[in-house]
Write an enzyme that holds these catalytic residues in place. Structure first.
Site, mmCIF file in Angstrom:
data_model
loop_
_atom_site.group_PDB
_atom_site.id
_atom_site.type_symbol
_atom_site.label_atom_id
_atom_site.label_comp_id
_atom_site.label_asym_id
_atom_site.label_seq_id
_atom_site.Cartn_x
_atom_site.Cartn_y
_atom_site.Cartn_z
ATOM 1 C CD GLU A 1 1.429 5.089 6.547
ATOM 2 O OE1 GLU A 1 2.514 5.527 6.435
ATOM 3 O OE2 GLU A 1 1.351 3.921 5.720
ATOM 4 C CG HIS B 1 3.660 2.737 3.329
ATOM 5 N ND1 HIS B 1 3.734 3.419 4.492
ATOM 6 C CD2 HIS B 1 4.950 2.470 3.304
ATOM 7 C CE1 HIS B 1 4.897 3.722 4.947
ATOM 8 N NE2 HIS B 1 5.828 3.244 4.173
#
Length: 702
Positions: free
Chosen positions: A252, A296
């Site tokens: 990511e 995150h």
């Protein structure tokens, strides 16, 4: 291979594989060896049937329920530790400290199930006890706690860390789970998976399970800024693991793990040629807004780091087959295995022979199991405080005053200014000096260079000298050179004392030969986990001004929801997703189908009927929204509960006639889909992502 299938999948902290370790580490697999290092612990990731597992925080509610699930799965749990307690728990030995547990239970691995505020100390205790594998699942561990831990880990060669903020590690072959992965999703087989995102990894696992290939070993890298085990570490294990026939990487936005993996893949393919195991990959956050933290803690790109789209291309050029949505991994991996000359029918048959009743995708968890999973997957929160320019002088001034002759200017930096800062080198797992000879946005990304240093000791004289040389200040007056050195030392001191993530800015040299730091260019970013988890740095975090932020984003925080409003005026699809990685990928994948999302929304591990209802309220505040797409993968979240939440929202929220498309997969998916289909409301339920996305775009364009 036959021995491994029978469950004899030994942890190499006891029995190192000579073919994969250096001669030095074969001789002395410990911290005492002059040439052994943290890299030598990578094979400790090869867990299996006889991996002896203990728990730290064993008697806690979450740990107890998790341990019961893992014991039922077949994990060889031999006891646990709770400070000050001894006796038995769950019929297993309970000891008061790790040293006694090490002596009496001889563990290979420890599952750290303690609050984030205590995790740093718990991990250090495990390192001191020389436990081979340490798995830390908690979110919101302060960044500087992990940097301290990593500075210790890099001085030894006995212990390996997985996490933090990761679901953990699981070997379906060998029935060993250390973490909180949703067990019904997994099946023993021959695909190795390493992932930053928990929810994306669960959907990937489900796709591989449905394809019949199953998994050999799944490693959660985690979504924090620094990870104890990265994608390259996982690749090294998968390469030499005889049970792994194919490899999947899930990355990511943020950091260089994917680029490092691409470099390894190129070298691997060159080294082994046609014998290389096929590799497929996905990168989330292709359409993430610049400079935003996407759920995150580590899902953001620092200056000099590649975008998710660039990392996608780098992996593709290295030879990885790129996948746009995780539900496609099963079919893609079957094709790749066949193209590589491997017998797919034999692989699937072998995986089928290893399945047990526990490995059914639609097995409904008990209420106790569901409670454990929701508690273990802690709610997502905002990560990182970024001060505005008018707030920065207060915290910064005491440190800048130590540099004689340095001035702080309110004027913008000139075109010939230099970039300087202290930030995180994620590959080195350490703080670093970052410098560039230019601040030109078109060149800065390529010209920023990092000089990592030990968190405990601070930057060395040589690192400071190299960083200044990289700025090409060779011809600068002596005063400016001394001030540049002093500025680096001052920033690195502030960085540690105030638990910053990034401290950076632009500098120039005035007509008197002195250094000038330009306040409009300053980036002062601090880790809010230090305050949330440990109540440290209250003076810094009291500067946050919520009234200047997007109201919906602030409101979402109160309910443990991460909401990011996306700015594209043409966007008209509201999204509601569980899990940061999956939420990023949903925004990306909608683009492939011709749609644009108005928001990123992660309900987090506390996805309940109430949080689903609150999510609808937040989404509908945006007048651009014409349709809402609920995309749930029920790994830790129950599909029936999500469906109930959707119905609750329709009853209690003014939906303004907005149609809703719901995709529910995974845990209890059939019940959830049935609830939606039989509701009689303006809802449409789908099984596959592509079909759901197509329908969402159709509704958005009407």
């Amino acid at each position: 291979m036959a021995a491994l299938r029978s469950g004899h999948f030994h942890t190499l902290s006891h029995t190192p594989n000579p073919s994969s370790l250096s001669r030095c580490s074969q001789r002395a697999f410990s911290a005492s060896s002059a040439c052994a290092s943290y890299d030598d612990t990578v094979q400790n990731l090869r867990i299996g049937k006889h991996t002896r597992v203990i728990y730290q925080g064993f008697t806690g509610r979450v740990a107890s329920t998790n341990a019961k699930d893992s014991l039922a799965y077949g994990t060889n749990i031999v006891g646990g530790v709770t400070p000050g307690k001894s006796g038995e728990h769950l019929g297993l030995p309970l000891l008061p400290d790790l040293r006694k547990a090490k002596e009496q239970l001889k563990p290979d691995a420890t599952a750290v199930f303690v609050p984030a505020s205590q995790c740093g100390k718990a991990i250090e205790d495990a390192i001191e006890a020389e436990i081979g594998l340490i798995v830390s699942v908690a979110e919101h561990i302060p960044l500087h706690d992990i940097m301290r831990v990593m500075s210790i880990l890099k001085t030894q060669s006995k212990s390996r860390l997985v996490g933090a903020n990761a679901p953990g590690i699981i070997a379906p072959i060998g029935s060993c789970r250390i973490g909180f992965q949703p067990l019904p999703t997994f099946a023993p087989g021959h695909i190795g998976i390493a992932a930053k995102s928990g929810t994306l990894s669960y959907e990937t696992v489900a796709s591989i399970t449905r394809s019949g290939l199953g998994q050999s070993l799944c490693i959660g890298m985690g979504g924090d800024i620094i990870a104890g085990t990265n994608l390259v570490d996982a690749l090294k294990v998968f390469e030499t693991d005889p049970e792994t026939e194919g490899i999947i990487l899930v990355g990511e936005i943020g950091g260089r793990a994917e680029e490092d993996a691409a470099d390894w893949i190129k070298e691997y393919k060159k080294r082994v040629g046609g014998k290389a195991k096929p590799i497929a990959a996905l990168v989330g956050g292709l359409h993430a807004p610049q400079g935003r933290i996407m759920g995150h803690a580590g899902a953001w790109a620092a200056r000099g780091e590649r975008t998710a789209a660039e990392k996608y291309k780098i992996l593709q050029d290295a030879g990885a087959t790129m996948v746009d949505h995780p539900e496609n991994f099963g079919g893609v991996m079957k094709t790749l295995l066949s193209q590589s000359g491997r017998d797919v029918s034999k692989i699937t048959q072998d995986a089928a022979n290893q399945k047990r009743g526990y490995h059914t995708l639609r097995r409904r968890p008990s209420p106790a199991q569901q409670s454990s999973r929701l508690a273990a997957q802690q709610q997502q929160q905002r990560r990182g405080l970024l001060l505005r320019p008018d707030q920065e002088s207060g915290p910064l001034e005491p440190y800048l005053s130590r540099v004689e002759g340095l001035s702080l200017s309110q004027e913008s930096a000139p075109s010939d200014s230099f970039y300087i800062g202290i930030t995180v080198d994620r590959t080195a797992r350490a703080p670093c000096i970052a410098t560039s000879p230019t601040t030109d946005p078109a060149q800065l990304g390529q010209r920023v260079k990092r000089f990592p240093y030990d968190w405990r000791q601070g930057p060395s004289e040589s690192a400071i000298k190299e960083a200044i040389e990289h700025m090409q200040l060779d011809a600068a007056p002596p005063a400016a050179l001394a001030q540049a050195k002093g500025l680096i030392e001052a920033l690195s001191t502030m960085y540690k004392e105030k638990e910053a993530v990034t401290l950076s800015g632009s500098i120039s040299i005035d007509n008197n030969g002195n250094l000038v730091l330009h306040q409009p260019s300053l980036v002062l970013q601090f880790d809010d986990a230090a305050y949330r988890s440990n109540k440290r740095q209250e003076d810094i975090h009291s500067l946050r001004q919520k009234d200047t932020e997007v109201p919906e984003e602030v409101e979402a925080e109160k309910d443990g929801i991460v909401f990011v409003k996306l700015s594209d005026p043409a966007a008209n699809i509201g999204t509601l997703v569980n899990g940061a990685g999956l939420a990023m990928n949903t925004v990306d994948a909608l683009r492939l189908h011709g749609g644009k999302a108005t928001n990123f929304l992660d309900t987090g591990g506390k996805a309940t009927s109430e949080t689903v209802k609150k999510s609808f309220e937040l989404i509908l505040k945006d007048e651009r929204v014409k349709v809402i797409f609920v995309n749930i993968f029920g790994g830790l979240t129950d599909g029936g509960m999500i469906a109930d939440g959707v119905l609750l929202a329709f009853k209690e929220v003014d939906m303004k006639g907005t149609p809703v498309v719901v995709r529910i997969r995974g845990t209890n998916e059939e019940k959830g889909q049935k609830i939606i289909a039989e509701s009689g409301l303006d809802l449409e339920a789908f099984d596959g992502f592509a079909e759901a996305a197509k329908r969402v775009v159709e509704l958005a364009n009407q």
